[in-house]
Design a protein around this motif. Structure first.
Motif, PDB file in Angstrom:
ATOM      1  N   ASN A   7       0.854  -1.184   0.000  1.00  0.00           N
ATOM      2  CA  ASN A   7       0.000   0.000   0.000  1.00  0.00           C
ATOM      3  C   ASN A   7       0.893   1.238   0.000  1.00  0.00           C
ATOM      4  O   ASN A   7       1.678   1.448   0.939  1.00  0.00           O
ATOM      5  CB  ASN A   7      -0.913   0.007   1.234  1.00  0.00           C
ATOM      6  N   PHE A   8       0.774   2.055  -1.048  1.00  0.00           N
ATOM      7  CA  PHE A   8       1.681   3.183  -1.202  1.00  0.00           C
ATOM      8  C   PHE A   8       0.924   4.448  -1.582  1.00  0.00           C
ATOM      9  O   PHE A   8      -0.092   4.396  -2.283  1.00  0.00           O
ATOM     10  CB  PHE A   8       2.714   2.910  -2.312  1.00  0.00           C
ATOM     11  N   LYS A   9       1.459   5.544  -1.104  1.00  0.00           N
ATOM     12  CA  LYS A   9       1.051   6.820  -1.665  1.00  0.00           C
ATOM     13  C   LYS A   9       1.710   6.932  -3.036  1.00  0.00           C
ATOM     14  O   LYS A   9       2.815   6.407  -3.250  1.00  0.00           O
ATOM     15  CB  LYS A   9       1.497   7.967  -0.760  1.00  0.00           C
ATOM     16  N   LEU A  10       1.051   7.622  -3.948  1.00  0.00           N
ATOM     17  CA  LEU A  10       1.539   7.676  -5.333  1.00  0.00           C
ATOM     18  C   LEU A  10       2.949   8.226  -5.414  1.00  0.00           C
ATOM     19  O   LEU A  10       3.797   7.665  -6.109  1.00  0.00           O
ATOM     20  CB  LEU A  10       0.586   8.516  -6.189  1.00  0.00           C
ATOM     21  N   LEU A  11       3.232   9.315  -4.703  1.00  0.00           N
ATOM     22  CA  LEU A  11       4.567   9.909  -4.768  1.00  0.00           C
ATOM     23  C   LEU A  11       5.625   8.951  -4.242  1.00  0.00           C
ATOM     24  O   LEU A  11       6.699   8.804  -4.828  1.00  0.00           O
ATOM     25  CB  LEU A  11       4.596  11.222  -3.982  1.00  0.00           C
ATOM     26  N   SER A  12       5.329   8.262  -3.144  1.00  0.00           N
ATOM     27  CA  SER A  12       6.282   7.290  -2.585  1.00  0.00           C
ATOM     28  C   SER A  12       6.542   6.157  -3.571  1.00  0.00           C
ATOM     29  O   SER A  12       7.678   5.707  -3.750  1.00  0.00           O
ATOM     30  CB  SER A  12       5.743   6.725  -1.266  1.00  0.00           C
ATOM     31  N   PHE A  13       5.475   5.691  -4.204  1.00  0.00           N
ATOM     32  CA  PHE A  13       5.606   4.563  -5.131  1.00  0.00           C
ATOM     33  C   PHE A  13       6.493   4.927  -6.325  1.00  0.00           C
ATOM     34  O   PHE A  13       7.392   4.152  -6.699  1.00  0.00           O
ATOM     35  CB  PHE A  13       4.224   4.125  -5.618  1.00  0.00           C
ATOM     36  N   VAL A  14       6.251   6.084  -6.959  1.00  0.00           N
ATOM     37  CA  VAL A  14       7.048   6.431  -8.151  1.00  0.00           C
ATOM     38  C   VAL A  14       8.504   6.705  -7.772  1.00  0.00           C
ATOM     39  O   VAL A  14       9.410   6.445  -8.567  1.00  0.00           O
ATOM     40  CB  VAL A  14       6.439   7.633  -8.908  1.00  0.00           C
ATOM     41  N   LEU A  15       8.740   7.208  -6.554  1.00  0.00           N
ATOM     42  CA  LEU A  15      10.128   7.394  -6.110  1.00  0.00           C
ATOM     43  C   LEU A  15      10.821   6.049  -5.924  1.00  0.00           C
ATOM     44  O   LEU A  15      11.988   5.887  -6.299  1.00  0.00           O
ATOM     45  CB  LEU A  15      10.157   8.194  -4.801  1.00  0.00           C
ATOM     46  N   ILE A  16      10.097   5.070  -5.350  1.00  0.00           N
ATOM     47  CA  ILE A  16      10.659   3.727  -5.190  1.00  0.00           C
ATOM     48  C   ILE A  16      10.967   3.116  -6.557  1.00  0.00           C
ATOM     49  O   ILE A  16      12.034   2.523  -6.772  1.00  0.00           O
ATOM     50  CB  ILE A  16       9.684   2.828  -4.398  1.00  0.00           C
ATOM     51  N   MET A  17      10.038   3.271  -7.498  1.00  0.00           N
ATOM     52  CA  MET A  17      10.246   2.723  -8.840  1.00  0.00           C
ATOM     53  C   MET A  17      11.439   3.389  -9.527  1.00  0.00           C
ATOM     54  O   MET A  17      12.220   2.740 -10.227  1.00  0.00           O
ATOM     55  CB  MET A  17       8.988   2.916  -9.688  1.00  0.00           C
ATOM     56  N   SER A  18      11.578   4.684  -9.328  1.00  0.00           N
ATOM     57  CA  SER A  18      12.701   5.396  -9.928  1.00  0.00           C
ATOM     58  C   SER A  18      14.026   4.914  -9.346  1.00  0.00           C
ATOM     59  O   SER A  18      15.008   4.738 -10.074  1.00  0.00           O
ATOM     60  CB  SER A  18      12.541   6.905  -9.707  1.00  0.00           C
ATOM     61  N   VAL A  19      14.046   4.693  -8.012  1.00  0.00           N
ATOM     62  CA  VAL A  19      15.271   4.191  -7.362  1.00  0.00           C
ATOM     63  C   VAL A  19      15.604   2.782  -7.854  1.00  0.00           C
ATOM     64  O   VAL A  19      16.768   2.465  -8.163  1.00  0.00           O
ATOM     65  CB  VAL A  19      15.114   4.212  -5.828  1.00  0.00           C
ATOM     66  N   LEU A  20      14.585   1.900  -7.938  1.00  0.00           N
ATOM     67  CA  LEU A  20      14.831   0.541  -8.433  1.00  0.00           C
ATOM     68  C   LEU A  20      15.314   0.558  -9.883  1.00  0.00           C
ATOM     69  O   LEU A  20      16.232  -0.188 -10.243  1.00  0.00           O
ATOM     70  CB  LEU A  20      13.555  -0.299  -8.321  1.00  0.00           C
ATOM     71  N   ASN A  21      14.692   1.371 -10.698  1.00  0.00           N
ATOM     72  CA  ASN A  21      15.111   1.514 -12.094  1.00  0.00           C
ATOM     73  C   ASN A  21      16.566   1.972 -12.169  1.00  0.00           C
ATOM     74  O   ASN A  21      17.350   1.479 -12.979  1.00  0.00           O
ATOM     75  CB  ASN A  21      14.202   2.521 -12.801  1.00  0.00           C
ATOM     76  N   PHE A  22      16.918   2.892 -11.287  1.00  0.00           N
ATOM     77  CA  PHE A  22      18.301   3.397 -11.239  1.00  0.00           C
ATOM     78  C   PHE A  22      19.275   2.296 -10.821  1.00  0.00           C
ATOM     79  O   PHE A  22      20.311   2.086 -11.460  1.00  0.00           O
ATOM     80  CB  PHE A  22      18.370   4.577 -10.274  1.00  0.00           C
ATOM     81  N   LEU A  23      18.946   1.586  -9.740  1.00  0.00           N
ATOM     82  CA  LEU A  23      19.861   0.581  -9.201  1.00  0.00           C
ATOM     83  C   LEU A  23      20.009  -0.628 -10.117  1.00  0.00           C
ATOM     84  O   LEU A  23      21.103  -1.178 -10.275  1.00  0.00           O
ATOM     85  CB  LEU A  23      19.377   0.119  -7.827  1.00  0.00           C
ATOM     86  N   PHE A  24      18.915  -1.064 -10.727  1.00  0.00           N
ATOM     87  CA  PHE A  24      18.926  -2.282 -11.543  1.00  0.00           C
ATOM     88  C   PHE A  24      19.589  -2.086 -12.904  1.00  0.00           C
ATOM     89  O   PHE A  24      20.244  -3.000 -13.411  1.00  0.00           O
ATOM     90  CB  PHE A  24      17.493  -2.787 -11.771  1.00  0.00           C
ATOM     91  N   PHE A  25      19.408  -0.914 -13.504  1.00  0.00           N
ATOM     92  CA  PHE A  25      19.670  -0.799 -14.935  1.00  0.00           C
ATOM     93  C   PHE A  25      20.689   0.267 -15.354  1.00  0.00           C
ATOM     94  O   PHE A  25      20.870   0.476 -16.551  1.00  0.00           O
ATOM     95  CB  PHE A  25      18.353  -0.532 -15.675  1.00  0.00           C
ATOM     96  N   HIS A  26      21.353   0.918 -14.404  1.00  0.00           N
ATOM     97  CA  HIS A  26      22.204   2.031 -14.821  1.00  0.00           C
ATOM     98  C   HIS A  26      23.683   1.874 -14.477  1.00  0.00           C
ATOM     99  O   HIS A  26      24.427   2.858 -14.507  1.00  0.00           O
ATOM    100  CB  HIS A  26      21.650   3.352 -14.265  1.00  0.00           C
ATOM    101  N   TYR A  27      24.088   0.644 -14.198  1.00  0.00           N
ATOM    102  CA  TYR A  27      25.530   0.415 -14.053  1.00  0.00           C
ATOM    103  C   TYR A  27      26.281   0.747 -15.344  1.00  0.00           C
ATOM    104  O   TYR A  27      27.307   1.437 -15.306  1.00  0.00           O
ATOM    105  CB  TYR A  27      25.810  -1.025 -13.632  1.00  0.00           C
ATOM    106  N   PRO A  28      25.808   0.291 -16.536  1.00  0.00           N
ATOM    107  CA  PRO A  28      26.537   0.635 -17.773  1.00  0.00           C
ATOM    108  C   PRO A  28      26.620   2.145 -18.006  1.00  0.00           C
ATOM    109  O   PRO A  28      27.651   2.652 -18.473  1.00  0.00           O
ATOM    110  CB  PRO A  28      25.709  -0.047 -18.872  1.00  0.00           C
ATOM    111  N   PHE A  29      25.565   2.870 -17.673  1.00  0.00           N
ATOM    112  CA  PHE A  29      25.543   4.328 -17.864  1.00  0.00           C
ATOM    113  C   PHE A  29      26.644   4.977 -17.035  1.00  0.00           C
ATOM    114  O   PHE A  29      27.466   5.744 -17.560  1.00  0.00           O
ATOM    115  CB  PHE A  29      24.164   4.864 -17.447  1.00  0.00           C
ATOM    116  N   PHE A  30      26.689   4.665 -15.747  1.00  0.00           N
ATOM    117  CA  PHE A  30      27.669   5.323 -14.884  1.00  0.00           C
ATOM    118  C   PHE A  30      29.057   4.725 -15.025  1.00  0.00           C
ATOM    119  O   PHE A  30      30.056   5.400 -14.741  1.00  0.00           O
ATOM    120  CB  PHE A  30      27.183   5.303 -13.432  1.00  0.00           C
ATOM    121  N   ASN A  31      29.152   3.505 -15.500  1.00  0.00           N
ATOM    122  CA  ASN A  31      30.464   2.948 -15.841  1.00  0.00           C
ATOM    123  C   ASN A  31      31.096   3.754 -16.970  1.00  0.00           C
ATOM    124  O   ASN A  31      32.301   4.063 -16.938  1.00  0.00           O
ATOM    125  CB  ASN A  31      30.312   1.487 -16.255  1.00  0.00           C
ATOM    126  N   PHE A  32      30.273   4.122 -17.971  1.00  0.00           N
ATOM    127  CA  PHE A  32      30.761   4.973 -19.061  1.00  0.00           C
ATOM    128  C   PHE A  32      31.159   6.345 -18.532  1.00  0.00           C
ATOM    129  O   PHE A  32      32.204   6.893 -18.909  1.00  0.00           O
ATOM    130  CB  PHE A  32      29.687   5.119 -20.139  1.00  0.00           C
TER     131      PHE A  32
END
Length: 514
Positions: A7-32
């Protein structure tokens, strides 16, 4: 049993999704980023922190917009993003690709046989861990609504903050602009979301109408034939006739009148590379390509292919792998040898004095190099048997690739043998590759890196020419060729006069009349 809060407030949920998206998928971006800036400097640290904050805020803002418009749309898009992100990051990590517009075109034009060769357990793990499990969490989450006033306030503040962050990073704009294509190709999910849209927009613009070239004139009735063999992922570095230490060209090296030239491709992926070979100049427009142009001007044109990715071909004799298989009785029907089946007979059956043949091969396309040649051509051992090329040793990978060059050598020698038997024709064979190939150099594999930053292995290609003894043609001392030389050289050999012909792009010396 432990369960995640759902159960999430909308703002909390999209922030969590943004953090997960960042952690899961942006190693190549910051490696570059880390590899291309001085991360120990104050400016470098500031840029890295700014990029992290910008990515988190911008993604959260876009996710917020999706969910505010519709919970269903928001969840659906996030599920799609996480699954597609997982697939994209797998290819980035495994093959060193960048998901730009050209790579999107490469992926969308890949056929089932080729795409299935990339399947591996590692890909399944990526999809399950980084895509499906987060997707289950997204679908099951209960998300509260947001008032219009609060939504407007949050989005306004976020936009102001993004603009402010961009403004205070003005000193880094030049670096960001210089590397924008790479950064954009590594930012998830926008690398494929934006570039897929751009690909279809540009494709629609290009395909609105093929631009016809001015009419041509056939200058004589001399029986002439050109066979253009379009290679796939062949890099000149691994051809022994170019100086490679391993003997990958045991047959071509013994044939008279075989000449090789240094050459470069205009692109590093199939669709653009093949287009460049067939067009009169390097352009983003869809001009009439060589086979269409010749066919419209009364030349016999035959196109045989085991590959894909060519521009629209408008000729009578277009023969793909399925068509060729119906009349093939040999043992190697799964390989490019099928391109030569019955070719001599088809040529002799023609009533035209001018014949142009394209053989579009697939011999050196990865990642399954070891499956691109018959077993008897496995000269160099051991070979790489995995689609996850980084798991193989460098020797295994190069051995498998070199065997595809040995098989290419055999195929080209067979084409020459067939042409030698057609003594009534003055003939030539041109072998030009669509692009090169990376084989682990700088941790890059296969091809598709934007040409502006691509390593030489992906654009230095073979350009090999054979001339029949009776052709009366001689070759110029060409220093460095590109793919557009093919168009004008074919016109010259077939004695075709055209307003768009460029002598400086012709590889043959002018014929001296007696």
């Amino acid at each position: 049993m432990f369960t995640l809060k759902n159960n999430f407030k909308l703002l909390s949920f999209v922030l969590i999704m943004s953090v997960l998206n960042f952690l899961f998928f942006h190693y190549p971006f910051f490696n570059f980023v880390f590899k291309n800036i001085d991360y120990k400097s104050v400016s470098g640290v500031f840029l890295i922190i700014s990029l992290i904050i910008l990515m988190l805020v911008l993604n959260a803002l876009v996710f917020l917009l999706f969910f505010y418009l519709s919970r269903f749309i928001g969840k659906f898009l996030l599920v799609v993003f996480f699954i597609f992100n997982a697939i994209a990051v797998y290819f980035i990590n495994t093959y060193g690709v960048i998901i730009d517009e050209s790579m999107i075109g490469n992926m969308l034009n890949t056929n089932y046989e080729e795409s299935s060769s990339f399947f591996s357990m590692k890909l399944v793990i990526y999809i399950v861990l980084l895509g499906i499990i987060p997707s289950v969490f997204i679908v099951k989450s209960q998300i509260s609504s947001l008032t219009l006033k609060r939504f407007s306030t949050i989005t306004s503040l976020a936009l102001f903050f993004i603009i402010f962050l961009a403004f205070i990073n003005s000193s880094n704009w030049l670096w960001i602009d210089k590397n924008s294509k790479t950064l954009g190709g590594l930012a998830m999910p926008w690398s494929y979301a934006v570039n897929t849209s751009l690909f279809y927009v540009h494709k629609h613009q290009k395909n609105e109408k093929e631009i016809l070239l001015p009419n041509a004139t056939i200058k004589d009735n001399e029986k002439s034939i050109v066979v253009l063999v379009i290679g796939e992922s062949a890099r000149s570095e691994n051809f022994s006739i170019y100086g490679y230490q391993k003997n990958t060209n045991p047959l071509l090296s013994k044939i008279n009148n075989v000449v090789h030239f240094n050459a470069v491709s205009n692109a590093t992926y199939t669709t653009a590379g093949v287009k460049s070979i067939l067009e009169h100049e390097n352009t983003d427009d869809l001009y009439e390509i060589l086979p269409n142009y010749l066919y419209r001007n009364k030349i016999e044109v035959i196109w045989r292919t085991t590959n894909w990715g060519e521009p629209p071909v408008h000729i009578k004799n277009y023969q793909n792998k399925e068509y060729l298989s119906t009349n093939y009785n040999g043992n190697n029907g799964n390989y490019d040898e099928i391109l030569l089946s019955g070719l001599k007979e088809q040529i002799r059956a023609s009533t035209n004095n001018k014949i142009f043949i394209v053989l579009h091969a697939s011999t050196s396309h990865g990642p399954t190099y070891n499956k691109k040649y018959p077993p008897q051509f496995e000269v160099f051992k051991p070979v790489c048997n995995s689609v996850e090329l980084a798991k193989c040793s460098q020797d295994e990978l190069i051995n498998a690739y070199d065997n595809t060059i040995v098989y290419t050598d055999y195929l080209l020698s067979k084409v020459i043998d067939d042409l030698k038997e057609l003594k009534e024709f003055k003939s030539t064979m041109l072998f030009v590759s669509d692009h090169g190939e990376s084989l682990g150099e700088k941790n890059l594999y296969m091809h598709g890196i934007p040409i502006s930053i691509a390593p030489k292995e992906q654009y230095e290609i073979p350009f090999i020419v054979w001339l029949s003894d009776n052709s009366s043609k001689q070759l110029k001392s060409n220093n460095l060729l590109n793919q557009n030389h093919v168009f004008h050289s074919v016109l010259n050999f077939l004695s075709i006069e055209s307003p768009i012909y460029k002598e400086e792009m012709n590889i043959f010396k002018p014929t001296i009349s007696n």
